[in-house]
Design an enzyme around this catalytic site. Structure first.
Site, PDB file in Angstrom:
ATOM      1  N   GLU A 167      -5.236   1.686   2.004  1.00 10.17           N
ATOM      2  CA  GLU A 167      -5.146   0.595   2.981  1.00 10.17           C
ATOM      3  C   GLU A 167      -5.481   1.082   4.378  1.00 10.17           C
ATOM      4  O   GLU A 167      -6.163   0.408   5.142  1.00 10.17           O
ATOM      5  CB  GLU A 167      -3.729  -0.006   2.965  1.00 10.17           C
ATOM      6  N   GLU A 168      -4.997   2.280   4.695  1.00  9.79           N
ATOM      7  CA  GLU A 168      -5.125   2.784   6.071  1.00  9.79           C
ATOM      8  C   GLU A 168      -6.574   3.077   6.469  1.00  9.79           C
ATOM      9  O   GLU A 168      -6.867   3.278   7.635  1.00  9.79           O
ATOM     10  CB  GLU A 168      -4.267   4.047   6.254  1.00  9.79           C
ATOM     11  N   HIS A 204       0.839  -1.208   0.000  1.00 10.82           N
ATOM     12  CA  HIS A 204       0.000   0.000   0.000  1.00 10.82           C
ATOM     13  C   HIS A 204       0.869   1.251   0.000  1.00 10.82           C
ATOM     14  O   HIS A 204       1.914   1.305   0.637  1.00 10.82           O
ATOM     15  CB  HIS A 204      -1.037  -0.023   1.119  1.00 10.82           C
ATOM     16  N   ASP A 242       5.642   3.336   7.046  1.00 11.02           N
ATOM     17  CA  ASP A 242       4.404   2.576   6.823  1.00 11.02           C
ATOM     18  C   ASP A 242       3.639   3.314   5.735  1.00 11.02           C
ATOM     19  O   ASP A 242       2.998   4.317   6.009  1.00 11.02           O
ATOM     20  CB  ASP A 242       3.616   2.490   8.133  1.00 11.02           C
ATOM     21  N   ASP A 288       4.159  -5.216   4.403  1.00 11.41           N
ATOM     22  CA  ASP A 288       3.764  -4.088   5.247  1.00 11.41           C
ATOM     23  C   ASP A 288       4.688  -4.007   6.453  1.00 11.41           C
ATOM     24  O   ASP A 288       5.443  -4.929   6.745  1.00 11.41           O
ATOM     25  CB  ASP A 288       2.305  -4.262   5.714  1.00 11.41           C
ATOM     26  N   HIS A 322       3.226   4.893  13.211  1.00  5.94           N
ATOM     27  CA  HIS A 322       2.202   5.954  13.139  1.00  5.94           C
ATOM     28  C   HIS A 322       2.649   7.238  13.850  1.00  5.94           C
ATOM     29  O   HIS A 322       1.849   7.945  14.463  1.00  5.94           O
ATOM     30  CB  HIS A 322       0.827   5.475  13.623  1.00  5.94           C
TER      31      HIS A 322
HETATM   32 ZN   LIG Z   1       0.633  -0.218   6.627  1.00  6.95          ZN
END
Ligand SMILES: [Zn+2]
Length: 361
Positions: free
Chosen positions: A226-227, A84, A195, A249, A337
């Site tokens: 994706e998120e 992603h 990410d 990922d 994140h």
């Molecule tokens: Zn991810």
């Protein structure tokens, strides 16, 4: 010494082979607005594919045909790699009376990580802004106020312009991403959106390495959204109709102070993660065993990964059409994140090696 001068001659300094990852992580691509990332991938891989197309959702689907026939069956089997390309970010919700931007998040943020951030607003042109929650600086805040964790809707983006100026440049719905330059820190690479831009780096490099030996038709897919719920992979997996689906990922790497080993999930620099399960998918057992066997045979460092919560595009891959054998290969990522998402070069290299070896086995 020779290696060092070779790197310097290429002009990419401390990043070396990770220069493409630096460009990917520093670019903006919130879920739903991944076009800049798609362009970077296309530019980097020009001439590498047998076919490329962009579907209605924005997924970039690139086919690299098998170099040799599969051992069993007539044609080469199809493998879909889901990497992603979106990152967590925001959309402008409205411009308030003071000319400050108020935003809606796309993807999950811990708001404690959003204090005192620079952001990039993709308005009529790119604008740098400053993001902070409403409220007082520490000098004048009460004890109660200091403890409060604000919600996303309480954050403002200051562009330091009067409202009329802001309105000429920014509209409701414009994307906003966190701004952070990427750093090479010894064996680590640290920045925003590791990410999941590291997966694009891994996927591209694995296909490149296996180009002359792969026994699969590989569909490398740079997936969107994706998120916000594995949305791009869902439609791409349906269209590709692969025999095997592999999501690449990041995963939690909580081998840091304040977290017990019990919750570590993976360890930094100990190799690529081969996923057993997370909350979106349980990897196909046969595939899992194949990857473990290849890693052992090639002496590629790996970690078996069980993630209690969180998921990857493998959740969409395995449920496509009548079901697909699926697995996730993970890159352990510290401080996930946040704008300090950090990977170990060795883990990313191990992921490339393992995937290329499996494609060629
Ligand atoms: Zn991810």
């Amino acid at each position: 010494m020779a290696r060092k001068s070779a790197v310097a001659a290429r002009g990419d300094g401390a990043f070396g082979e990770f220069e493409f990852l630096r460009r990917l992580t520093e670019a903006s691509g919130v879920s739903g607005r991944e076009e800049r990332i798609r362009e970077l991938v296309l530019a980097e891989t020009r001439g590498m594919w047998d076919e490329t197309r962009v579907d209605a959702m924005g997924n970039l689907i690139c086919l690299k045909r098998a170099a040799r026939r599969a051992k069993r069956g007539d044609g080469a089997q199809k493998v879909m790699l889901a990497c992603h390309m979106d990152e967590i970010g925001f959309y402008v919700r409205y411009i308030d009376d003071d000319g400050l931007l108020r935003v809606q998040n796309a993807g999950g943020f811990d708001t404690r990580n959003l204090f005192a951030r620079r952001v990039r607003v993709q308005g009529r042109r790119d604008l740098i802004g400053v993001m902070n929650p409403v409220g007082k600086p520490i000098h004048i805040a009460t004890e109660e106020e200091k403890k409060k964790i604000p919600e996303i809707r309480e954050f403002c983006i200051d562009l330091f312009m009067p409202k009329e100026e802001v309105e000429k440049l920014v509209e409701v719905g414009d994307p906003v991403t966190l701004e952070q330059s990427t750093a090479a820190i010894g064996e680590a690479i640290s920045g925003k959106a590791m990410d999941n831009r590291v997966a694009l780096w891994v996927g591209v490099n694995a296909v490149r390495r296996a180009a002359a030996t792969s026994r699969y038709d590989v569909y490398f897919v740079a997936c969107v959204q994706e998120e916000v719920g594995l949305r791009g992979a869902t439609t791409a997996a349906y269209a590709v109709d692969a025999d095997v689906g592999i999501a690449i990922d990041t995963t939690l790497c909580c081998d840091t102070p304040g977290i017990t080993r019990d919750d570590a999930v993976t360890e930094f620099g100990r190799g690529v993660g081969i996923k057993v399960m997370d909350s979106a998918s349980i990897s196909h057992r046969g595939l899992f065993e194949e990857f473990v066997a290849v890693a052992k045979r090639r002496k590629i460092p790996f970690q078996r990964e069980v993630l209690p919560r969180g998921g990857t595009d493998a959740g969409a891959l395995q449920r496509a059409r009548g079901g697909t054998r699926a697995i996730t290969l993970s890159i352990p990522t510290r401080y996930i994140h946040t704008v300090t998402e950090t990977i170990h070069r060795g883990d990313a290299r191990a992921a490339v090696e393992l995937l290329a070896a499996w494609l060629s086995a």
